[in-house]
Design an enzyme around this catalytic site. Sequence first.
Site, PDB file in Angstrom:
ATOM      1  N   ASP A   1     -11.184  47.146  22.891  1.00 49.10           N
ATOM      2  CA  ASP A   1     -11.113  47.474  21.466  1.00 49.10           C
ATOM      3  C   ASP A   1     -12.417  47.141  20.749  1.00 49.10           C
ATOM      4  O   ASP A   1     -13.334  46.551  21.324  1.00 49.10           O
ATOM      5  CB  ASP A   1      -9.966  46.696  20.806  1.00 49.10           C
ATOM      6  CG  ASP A   1      -8.610  47.092  21.352  1.00 49.10           C
ATOM      7  OD1 ASP A   1      -8.443  48.272  21.710  1.00 49.10           O
ATOM      8  OD2 ASP A   1      -7.724  46.214  21.426  1.00 49.10           O
TER       9      ASP A   1
ATOM     10  N   TYR B   1      -8.820  39.183  31.970  1.00 47.83           N
ATOM     11  CA  TYR B   1      -9.509  38.951  30.706  1.00 47.83           C
ATOM     12  C   TYR B   1      -9.680  37.454  30.493  1.00 47.83           C
ATOM     13  O   TYR B   1      -8.861  36.645  30.934  1.00 47.83           O
ATOM     14  CB  TYR B   1      -8.708  39.505  29.529  1.00 47.83           C
ATOM     15  CG  TYR B   1      -8.791  40.996  29.327  1.00 47.83           C
ATOM     16  CD1 TYR B   1      -9.668  41.539  28.384  1.00 47.83           C
ATOM     17  CD2 TYR B   1      -7.982  41.868  30.044  1.00 47.83           C
ATOM     18  CE1 TYR B   1      -9.730  42.910  28.179  1.00 47.83           C
ATOM     19  CE2 TYR B   1      -8.041  43.243  29.849  1.00 47.83           C
ATOM     20  CZ  TYR B   1      -8.917  43.749  28.912  1.00 47.83           C
ATOM     21  OH  TYR B   1      -8.986  45.106  28.705  1.00 47.83           O
TER      22      TYR B   1
END
Length: 258
Positions: free
Chosen positions: A52, A110
């Site tokens: 994002d 992540y």
Amino acid sequence: MKNYLLQIEYFGKNYCGWQRQSHSPSVQEELEKALSKIANQNIEVTCAGRTDTGVHATSQIVNFYSNADRPLSAWQRGVNALLPQDIKILAVQQVDNNFNSRFTAINRTYNYIIYNSATSSPIFAEHCLWENRELDIDKMNQACEYLLGEQDFSSFRSSQCQSNTPFRNIQKAEFIKQGSFIVFEVVGNAFLHHMIRNLVGSLLKVGLGFESPEWIKVVLEVKDRTQAAETAKAHGLYFVGVEYPEFSFKRQIIKLFC
């Protein structure tokens, strides 16, 4: 036609995210533009995970097809010379034509980085979330146990999430402390829109003592985004690894800091 794999690092501050957008600069646009110039033909890429706005990557994996006769060095050094300073190719290799960086992936990793110190850091301010209050990572890790396995993560998906299923399988969720840094490492088959940042926001409430570890289980069960905490800021999140059936790529961000 040959299929090439690229390992990419980028700092996401100046981009609207990975995916090409008509209104704002994106990592995909910059990469495709540079690759197309080296290939002297239009190149389109596929990535392992679409990050994002403001999110970074130490090991994004990309693949593309081209019949241009170029040495591997041209795909790395030549393209890097055309890319902006905040996007670089770390490695390149030719792969099987059936390989797809997104759909061949088994899982993705992540890291979310928190700088837990009474004083903010001018050096790391744009690289991690600053929290001046002491965090209890033992309680945060207790809460993480409720996230493991395949579950409905409706409470942690954004209202803009377009996935047709809220179920995701989390294999690892753990906070690790290294000096003033606290690293949240999460491994899963895939993630919903804003899912990791929404998880971090809620786990911070546990770490600060506002909620118990068991609260995370309650929030999961209600399947209601409004019952979870606010979304953690984007600049602390890094895409750091992908595992495939035959190989894997991983560069933990904390190992670059320390």
